[in-house]
Design an enzyme around this catalytic site. Structure first.
Site, PDB file in Angstrom:
ATOM      1  N   GLU A   1      -7.026   4.409   7.959  1.00  0.00           N
ATOM      2  CA  GLU A   1      -6.861   5.849   7.686  1.00  0.00           C
ATOM      3  C   GLU A   1      -8.121   6.414   7.028  1.00  0.00           C
ATOM      4  OE1 GLU A   1      -3.103   5.484   5.634  1.00  0.00           O
ATOM      5  OE2 GLU A   1      -2.233   4.809   7.524  1.00  0.00           O
TER       6      GLU A   1
ATOM      7  N   GLY B   1       2.407   2.001  10.893  1.00  0.00           N
ATOM      8  CA  GLY B   1       3.344   3.113  10.783  1.00  0.00           C
ATOM      9  C   GLY B   1       4.092   3.437  12.069  1.00  0.00           C
TER      10      GLY B   1
ATOM     11  N   SER C   1       3.434  -2.316  10.323  1.00  0.00           N
ATOM     12  CA  SER C   1       4.881  -2.308  10.537  1.00  0.00           C
ATOM     13  C   SER C   1       5.577  -3.606  10.121  1.00  0.00           C
ATOM     14  CB  SER C   1       5.217  -1.966  11.997  1.00  0.00           C
ATOM     15  OG  SER C   1       4.759  -0.661  12.298  1.00  0.00           O
TER      16      SER C   1
ATOM     17  N   ASN D   1       0.861  -1.183   0.000  1.00  0.00           N
ATOM     18  CA  ASN D   1       0.000   0.000   0.000  1.00  0.00           C
ATOM     19  C   ASN D   1       0.902   1.239   0.000  1.00  0.00           C
ATOM     20  OD1 ASN D   1      -1.816   2.038   0.517  1.00  0.00           O
ATOM     21  ND2 ASN D   1      -2.419   1.283   2.550  1.00  0.00           N
ATOM     22  N   TRP D   2       0.985   1.881  -1.143  1.00  0.00           N
ATOM     23  CA  TRP D   2       1.908   3.025  -1.267  1.00  0.00           C
ATOM     24  C   TRP D   2       1.357   4.300  -0.634  1.00  0.00           C
ATOM     25  CZ3 TRP D   2       4.060   2.687  -7.036  1.00  0.00           C
ATOM     26  CH2 TRP D   2       4.761   1.487  -7.175  1.00  0.00           C
ATOM     27  N   LYS D   3       0.079   4.266  -0.280  1.00  0.00           N
ATOM     28  CA  LYS D   3      -0.589   5.436   0.332  1.00  0.00           C
ATOM     29  C   LYS D   3      -0.381   6.677  -0.543  1.00  0.00           C
ATOM     30  CE  LYS D   3      -0.321   3.162   4.766  1.00  0.00           C
ATOM     31  NZ  LYS D   3      -0.273   3.230   6.214  1.00  0.00           N
TER      32      LYS D   3
ATOM     33  N   HIS E   1      -9.646   0.861   5.024  1.00  0.00           N
ATOM     34  CA  HIS E   1      -8.353   1.061   5.673  1.00  0.00           C
ATOM     35  C   HIS E   1      -8.564   1.989   6.868  1.00  0.00           C
ATOM     36  CE1 HIS E   1      -4.288   2.378   6.504  1.00  0.00           C
ATOM     37  NE2 HIS E   1      -3.888   1.282   5.896  1.00  0.00           N
TER      38      HIS E   1
ATOM     39  N   GLY F   1       2.860  -1.323   4.320  1.00  0.00           N
ATOM     40  CA  GLY F   1       2.793   0.104   4.022  1.00  0.00           C
ATOM     41  C   GLY F   1       4.188   0.654   3.746  1.00  0.00           C
ATOM     42  N   GLY F   2       4.781   1.270   4.756  1.00  0.00           N
ATOM     43  CA  GLY F   2       6.082   1.948   4.613  1.00  0.00           C
ATOM     44  C   GLY F   2       7.142   1.121   3.899  1.00  0.00           C
TER      45      GLY F   2
ATOM     46  N   GLU G   1      -5.368  -5.352  10.629  1.00  0.00           N
ATOM     47  CA  GLU G   1      -4.373  -4.301  10.845  1.00  0.00           C
ATOM     48  C   GLU G   1      -4.662  -3.549  12.140  1.00  0.00           C
ATOM     49  OE1 GLU G   1      -2.455  -3.054   6.873  1.00  0.00           O
ATOM     50  OE2 GLU G   1      -4.236  -1.825   7.121  1.00  0.00           O
TER      51      GLU G   1
END
Ligand code: PGA
Length: 245
Positions: free
Chosen positions: A94, A170, A205, A6-8, A92, A226-227, A164
């Protein structure tokens, strides 16, 4: 196994293309591991053109519940399908916390995705407060039930579930594999017999250091990264971990 990135809302078009090229050249196209990346909407077409020949799928990070029409700023599921997406992330945390998405809205998005033939990845998970007060299972079951009420058990089982926990997204603090396994067991039990093959992945993470232990658990069928998906070498290492299982 499934490894999703997930590149956000990161990078410009040039960055997306570079990342896609590095992933395309490094992906071993192992048939046991499905790789899906979720670039920002604007970059999906360019990224899909680069990666599709290398057995890497693309998806949207969000979608509209509406099919078309007066919905300024929205992107429909059919539009995602049209530009080569096979998957879409719905619910998600967010989207839920920063954009006020409710369980009911997330369920409608899940249904909209299934209607056009996109595979939805439903994100569920508890906040730190809910975690500390022992409400994890209750929260996750509630989030799943809302989707089940809308699309039925068969519909729910035909998508992918991503557990999640919000406190691990994150933060560099992944949940313990044994604890994740126990939440995944609860999720699996909500799906009944039909859910034996439904993929339940973990997100929060994940990196190349902790993913092997995570993926080794019985009911952890991969990860939503993610990151660490923004660095090609690191993401490729995570894919390799999944391929070994
Ligand atoms: P993270 O994000 O890997 O950066 O924690 C996971 C996610 O939000 O899907």
């Amino acid at each position: 196994m499934l490894v999703a990135g997930n590149w956000k809302m990161n990078g410009l078009l040039n960055d997306a293309e570079h990342l896609a090229e590095k992933l395309a050249s490094g992906n071993t196209q192992n048939r046991n591991t499905e790789v899906i990346i979720f670039p920002p909407f604007l970059h999906i077409s360019a990224v899909a053109r680069i990666v599709q020949k290398f057995d890497i799928k693309t998806g949207g990070q969000n979608c509209s519940v509406a099919e078309s029409g007066a919905n300024t700023g929205e992107i429909s599921c059919e539009m995602l399908l049209d530009i080569g997406c096979s998957h879409v992330i719905v619910g998600h945390s967010e989207r839920r916390s920063l954009h006020g998405e409710t369980d009911a809205l997330v369920a409608k998005k899940y249904a909209a995705a299934l209607d056009v033939g996109l595979t939805p990845i439903l994100c569920v998970g508890e906040s730190l407060e809910q975690h500390n007060s022992g409400e994890t299972e209750e929260v996750v079951v509630r989030q799943l039930s809302s989707v089940r009420e809308t699309v039925g058990l068969g519909g729910l089982c035909s998508g992918i579930i991503a557990y999640e926990p919000l406190w691990s997204i994150g933060t560099g603090r992944a949940a313990l594999p044994s604890k994740v396994q126990s939440v995944h067991e609860t999720i699996r039990s909500c799906l009944g017999d039909e859910g034996a093959k439904t993929r339940i992945v973990y997100g929060g993470s994940l990196n190349s250091q902790n993913s092997a232990a995570m993926f080794a658990e019985k009911d952890i069928d991969g990860g939503l990264v993610g990151g660490a998906s923004l660095q090609a070498e690191e993401f490729l290492r995570i894919i390799k971990m999944a391929e070994r299982l």
